[in-house]
Motif scaffolding. Structure first.
Motif, mmCIF file in Angstrom:
data_model
loop_
_atom_site.group_PDB
_atom_site.id
_atom_site.type_symbol
_atom_site.label_atom_id
_atom_site.label_comp_id
_atom_site.label_asym_id
_atom_site.label_seq_id
_atom_site.Cartn_x
_atom_site.Cartn_y
_atom_site.Cartn_z
ATOM 1 N N PHE A 15 0.871 -1.182 0.000
ATOM 2 C CA PHE A 15 0.000 0.000 0.000
ATOM 3 C C PHE A 15 0.898 1.218 0.000
ATOM 4 O O PHE A 15 1.463 1.558 1.035
ATOM 5 N N VAL A 18 3.936 1.336 2.258
ATOM 6 C CA VAL A 18 3.893 0.253 3.236
ATOM 7 C C VAL A 18 3.881 -1.093 2.528
ATOM 8 O O VAL A 18 2.981 -1.382 1.749
ATOM 9 N N ALA A 20 2.859 -4.271 3.102
ATOM 10 C CA ALA A 20 2.039 -4.912 4.134
ATOM 11 C C ALA A 20 2.286 -6.414 4.197
ATOM 12 O O ALA A 20 2.255 -7.011 5.272
ATOM 13 N N ASP A 39 0.945 -9.587 15.728
ATOM 14 C CA ASP A 39 0.631 -8.359 16.451
ATOM 15 C C ASP A 39 -0.235 -7.433 15.612
ATOM 16 O O ASP A 39 -0.439 -7.668 14.427
ATOM 17 N N ASN A 40 -0.662 -6.351 16.242
ATOM 18 C CA ASN A 40 -1.429 -5.347 15.505
ATOM 19 C C ASN A 40 -0.610 -4.837 14.337
ATOM 20 O O ASN A 40 0.573 -4.524 14.478
ATOM 21 N N GLY A 41 -1.222 -4.816 13.176
ATOM 22 C CA GLY A 41 -0.535 -4.315 11.993
ATOM 23 C C GLY A 41 0.373 -5.321 11.329
ATOM 24 O O GLY A 41 1.121 -4.979 10.423
ATOM 25 N N ALA A 42 0.314 -6.598 11.750
ATOM 26 C CA ALA A 42 1.202 -7.614 11.174
ATOM 27 C C ALA A 42 0.808 -7.963 9.748
ATOM 28 O O ALA A 42 1.618 -8.523 9.006
ATOM 29 N N GLY A 43 -0.413 -7.672 9.368
ATOM 30 C CA GLY A 43 -0.846 -7.959 8.002
ATOM 31 C C GLY A 43 -1.897 -9.054 7.906
ATOM 32 O O GLY A 43 -2.189 -9.542 6.819
ATOM 33 N N LYS A 44 -2.489 -9.423 9.034
ATOM 34 C CA LYS A 44 -3.471 -10.519 9.038
ATOM 35 C C LYS A 44 -4.710 -10.146 8.223
ATOM 36 O O LYS A 44 -5.148 -10.897 7.350
ATOM 37 N N SER A 45 -5.266 -8.976 8.512
ATOM 38 C CA SER A 45 -6.478 -8.576 7.790
ATOM 39 C C SER A 45 -6.178 -8.367 6.315
ATOM 40 O O SER A 45 -7.000 -8.682 5.453
ATOM 41 N N THR A 46 -4.976 -7.874 6.028
ATOM 42 C CA THR A 46 -4.598 -7.682 4.628
ATOM 43 C C THR A 46 -4.564 -9.019 3.902
ATOM 44 O O THR A 46 -5.064 -9.138 2.784
ATOM 45 N N GLN A 87 -13.071 -7.963 9.657
ATOM 46 C CA GLN A 87 -12.884 -7.313 10.953
ATOM 47 C C GLN A 87 -13.698 -6.021 11.000
ATOM 48 O O GLN A 87 -14.430 -5.771 11.944
ATOM 49 N N GLU A 168 -11.051 -11.897 13.662
ATOM 50 C CA GLU A 168 -11.424 -11.510 15.030
ATOM 51 C C GLU A 168 -12.932 -11.575 15.242
ATOM 52 O O GLU A 168 -13.565 -10.579 15.579
ATOM 53 N N HIS A 200 -6.799 -12.556 18.758
ATOM 54 C CA HIS A 200 -5.723 -12.184 19.678
ATOM 55 C C HIS A 200 -5.875 -12.936 20.989
ATOM 56 O O HIS A 200 -5.064 -12.783 21.891
HETATM 57 N N1 LIG Z 1 -6.122 0.023 2.687
HETATM 58 C C1 LIG Z 1 -4.900 0.264 3.199
HETATM 59 N N2 LIG Z 1 -4.180 1.331 2.785
HETATM 60 C C2 LIG Z 1 -2.951 1.554 3.294
HETATM 61 N N3 LIG Z 1 -2.353 0.793 4.211
HETATM 62 C C3 LIG Z 1 -3.005 -0.284 4.675
HETATM 63 C C4 LIG Z 1 -4.318 -0.590 4.191
HETATM 64 N N4 LIG Z 1 -4.730 -1.724 4.827
HETATM 65 C C5 LIG Z 1 -3.738 -2.082 5.653
HETATM 66 N N5 LIG Z 1 -2.697 -1.222 5.568
HETATM 67 C C6 LIG Z 1 -1.436 -1.320 6.313
HETATM 68 O O1 LIG Z 1 -1.004 -2.657 6.260
HETATM 69 C C7 LIG Z 1 -0.474 -3.067 7.516
HETATM 70 C C8 LIG Z 1 -1.176 -4.329 7.977
HETATM 71 O O2 LIG Z 1 -2.511 -4.034 8.348
HETATM 72 P P1 LIG Z 1 -3.573 -5.137 8.764
HETATM 73 O O3 LIG Z 1 -4.912 -4.482 8.850
HETATM 74 O O4 LIG Z 1 -3.476 -6.286 7.843
HETATM 75 O O5 LIG Z 1 -3.102 -5.554 10.213
HETATM 76 P P2 LIG Z 1 -3.673 -6.687 11.184
HETATM 77 O O6 LIG Z 1 -2.632 -7.729 11.293
HETATM 78 O O7 LIG Z 1 -5.006 -7.121 10.739
HETATM 79 O O8 LIG Z 1 -3.764 -5.902 12.576
HETATM 80 P P3 LIG Z 1 -4.895 -5.934 13.736
HETATM 81 O O9 LIG Z 1 -4.523 -7.036 14.644
HETATM 82 O O10 LIG Z 1 -4.723 -4.615 14.415
HETATM 83 O O11 LIG Z 1 -6.207 -6.098 13.089
HETATM 84 C C9 LIG Z 1 -0.637 -1.903 8.438
HETATM 85 O O12 LIG Z 1 0.607 -1.244 8.537
HETATM 86 C C10 LIG Z 1 -1.641 -1.008 7.777
HETATM 87 O O13 LIG Z 1 -1.356 0.338 8.036
#
Ligand SMILES: Nc1ncnc2c1ncn2[C@@H]1O[C@H](COP(=O)(O)OP(=O)(O)OP(=O)(O)O)[C@@H](O)[C@H]1O
Ligand SMILES: [Mg+2]
Lengths: 261, 416
Positions: A15, A18, A20, A39-46, A87, A168, A200
């Motif tokens: 992104f 970033v 991701a 952890d938060n921001g690890a990229g799971k939701s991505t 999520q 989650e 988590h």
């Molecule tokens: N649409 C987007 N545009 C820009 N950056 C994004 C976007 N979606 C995710 N990111 C970035 O990608 C990284 C991973 O985000 P992600 O949502 O996958 O984290 P996560 O593992 O699901 O965290 P959490 O446990 O907090 O849900 C983060 O640094 C986030 O800022």
């Protein structure tokens, strides 16, 4: 073991500035619950959104039952049989519960919506999940956070999926509803579905997951059989060090460290 | 799937004790209606009350207001902008706006007149081509909006200016083209039905409504779902029958039911059914409620957006055709001036939300009648446009305030 129903390799997603996800791989077998940890921001939701076709990957391959497939749109994933609970919930506030449950998969005869059939099916489904919701014809905006979550979960079950991804799912739920969702995940596994669970809550993960796949800073950071792995090992993989905040806190407070990650 | 594996041994839960059950007694129906009102679900009530008040005021100032002749005129007068409003409503449901409907109606009228009069193409074919012109224009607007990502406001603002320019270009130096008094174009607004036909349509409409509603409620009861009681269905049927039969009776006292008004009503009813009863309508509401949720549910959001803009411009073109028919001519000023304003105002006054995702096709009819009644009443009182503009603006403002307040009230009652 049987052939994986879903197998990813070399997945990268960027992104802007970033990165991701970098070179991530993941596989899920039928009848297996894989916990996706990090952890938060690890990229799971991505990663979930990549698989669901919401934000397709920049590079990488996706094998579905051994065949390479491309998932460029959410409809592609749905057609394969991948159901997703996001999520950030994906409900339309102005539509009622029935409309949301069947969104994108409405039943109709000769072009006319089959409201009676859909409402009855919705009622059966929610009853089987023991969800009590006063009326199915209120806009979902009027529901509590947990009720909305249950609606989102229920929706993913309508399409007879082969793989279910839950991002989650229990974060907003009460004790009873959390237990129900865990029961549900076990039932899905027993029916031979592949389940990807993001949570988590380590207690939940230990209760239902067969394997734990750890992501750290957008990269694979370990793949464990949950039965054979200690809590500390998984936490170390998530945080990237044996000396981590959780271990330090455990040493300091001497709490039996097995509840939250 | 969950059906095959119910949670062991659990019976279906009893009705939730928090759900307030309303009886089917008249008092119960009224109580339920009052509760919905307080919850911000105003529905069509404010506009119906407003319409009655407006009629009462003008009738007391000029006894010709409610005369059959004036009312018959009123029905013809609301048709053209009403059709445009119908299209505007679709766009508002998406949470967008279309500022080009007036210009599109004008350019379509010009296409119609140029083809039929200057090129001698059969009038029916010219009408079809004029409407098709509208559709193509809408596809262009929708594509630029959905695929390129330009805000709809800007795309249709460009359309507002550009299509008016095209209209002036087509009309050339003459500036006005008259259409024959005896062709298919004029027929659209010069045709009235004999009384028996009017009554037949009224009986069929009310009968169909009652029959289909009863059938639907019986199916719900048979399926074990909560259904409206017979008393409520009868009450609703009566509420529908009074204006329908009253309207036919009054129109029959003059020339009869006008074809043009039936065309308008037909569009409103069809659009209402499409919006409420079909997958397409459901998708339009979904995109208006949350485009991202709709996309994740596998809905082709771009296609829905393009189709809605195409429909809006198509309806604007139909409105333009009927405006030509009613005026026997198209001029440089066709579709300009307050036409756009009235089309959008009618939709909002009729109860369609500017915030997207809430509204109904009937807004076009109710809002159009309110604005038409004001215009007609002030005309009878020999007031000029200055007063009409100010009053129309005040009514629009009231409608928008009601929209905003009821949205807030829905929030307070947790109804987003
Ligand atoms: N649409 C987007 N545009 C820009 N950056 C994004 C976007 N979606 C995710 N990111 C970035 O990608 C990284 C991973 O985000 P992600 O949502 O996958 O984290 P996560 O593992 O699901 O965290 P959490 O446990 O907090 O849900 C983060 O640094 C986030 O800022
Ligand atoms: Mg996340």
């Amino acid at each position: 073991m049987s052939e994986p129903v879903l197998e990813l390799s070399g997945i990268s997603k960027r992104f802007g500035a970033v990165q991701a996800l970098s070179d991530v791989s993941l596989r899920v077998h039928p009848g297996e619950v894989v916990a996706l940890l990090g952890d938060n921001g690890a990229g799971k939701s991505t990663l979930v959104k990549v698989i669901a076709g919401v934000n397709p990957a920049d590079t990488g391959t996706l094998l579905w039952e051994g065949r390479p497939v491309t998932v460029a749109r959410p409809a592609d994933a749905q057609q394969l049989g991948i159901a997703t609970i996001y999520q950030d919930l994906a409900l339309c506030d102005n539509l009622d519960i029935v409309a949301n449950l069947f969104l994108g998969g409405e039943r109709s005869t000769a072009g006319v919506l089959d409201e009676v059939g859909m409402e009855r099916r919705a009622r059966e489904l929610l009853d089987s999940l023991s969800v009590s919701i006063p009326s199915l014809r209120v806009p979902v905006a009027s529901l509590s956070g947990g009720q909305r979550q249950i609606i989102a979960i229920a929706r993913s079950l309508l399409g007879e999926p082969k793989v279910v991804m839950l991002d989650e799912p229990t974060a907003a739920l009460g004790v009873a509803q959390t237990a129900q969702v865990l029961d549900l995940i076990e039932r899905l596994r027993d029916q031979g579905l592949g389940v990807i669970l993001i949570s988590h809550n380590m207690a939940d993960v230990r209760a239902v997951a067969d394997r734990a796949m750890v992501l750290r800073l957008g990269r694979n950071a370990g793949d464990f059989r949950v039965e054979d792995t200690s809590y500390e090992e998984i936490v170390a993989a998530i945080t990237g060090a044996a000396d981590n905040p959780v271990a330090r806190r455990a040493g300091r407070v001497a709490v039996p460290g097995s509840e939250e990650a | 799937m969950a059906q095959q594996t119910p949670v062991a041994g659990e019976a279906a839960p009893a009705p939730d004790p928090r759900l307030i059950v309303t009886g089917s007694s008249p008092r119960g129906l009224v109580a339920a209606a009052l509760r919905r009102l307080r919850g911000g679900e105003l529905g069509a009530l404010p506009v119906i009350v407003g319409l009655i008040v407006i009629c009462a005021v003008f009738q007391s100032l000029n006894s010709n207001f409610l005369s059959p002749q004036n009312l018959s005129n009123l029905t013809l007068q609301v048709v053209s902008t009403g059709l445009m409003s119908c299209g505007v409503i679709m766009v508002l449901l998406l949470g967008e706006i279309d500022l080009s409907v007036g210009s599109v109606s004008g350019v379509s009228g010009a296409v119609l007149a140029v083809l039929a009069v200057n090129h001698g193409i059969p009038e029916v074919a010219a009408i079809a081509l004029a409407v098709l012109t509208g559709t193509l224009i809408g596809v262009v607007h929708g594509t630029v909006f959905a695929k390129v990502g330009v805000p709809a406001f800007v795309v249709t603002l460009a359309g507002l200016i550009g299509w008016q320019g095209a209209q002036l270009y087509l009309l050339g130096s003459d500036g006005t083209i008259n259409v024959p008094y005896d062709g298919a174009i004029a027929y659209l607004t010069q045709t009235y039905f004999v009384p028996a036909v009017g009554w037949g349509i009224a009986v069929a409409a009310v009968g169909l409504y009652a029959g289909l509603t009863l059938l639907g409620e019986r199916r719900r009861t048979a399926a074990g779902l909560p259904a409206k009681s017979a008393a409520e269905v009868i009450a609703r049927t009566v509420l529908l029958a009074v204006p329908v039969f009253g309207g036919v009776a009054v129109l029959n006292l003059w020339n009869g039911v006008p074809l043009a008004f039936l065309i308008f009503l037909g569009f409103v009813v069809v659009f209402d059914l499409v919006l409420r009863k079909t997958r397409y309508g459901r998708m339009v509401f979904a995109v208006g409620g949350s485009a991202e949720a709709a996309r994740r549910a596998g809905i082709n959001v771009d296609l829905i957006r393009i189709s809605v803009f195409a429909l809006a411009s198509t309806l604007a073109a139909v409105g333009g055709v009927l405006a030509v028919s009613r005026g026997f001519a198209v001029s440089q000023s066709s579709g300009s001036g307050d036409v756009l304003m009235l089309a959008i105002a009618a939709a909002v006054i009729g109860g369609t939300s500017l915030f997207g995702g809430r509204g109904s096709a009937y807004s076009a009819l109710l809002g159009g009648l309110v604005l038409g009644a004001i215009t007609s009443g002030l005309y009878l009182l020999q007031m000029d446009s200055s007063v009409r503009y100010m009053i129309t603006a005040a009514v629009l403002l009231i409608a928008v305030i009601l929209d905003a307040v009821s949205r807030r009230s829905r929030r307070a009652h947790a109804r987003g």
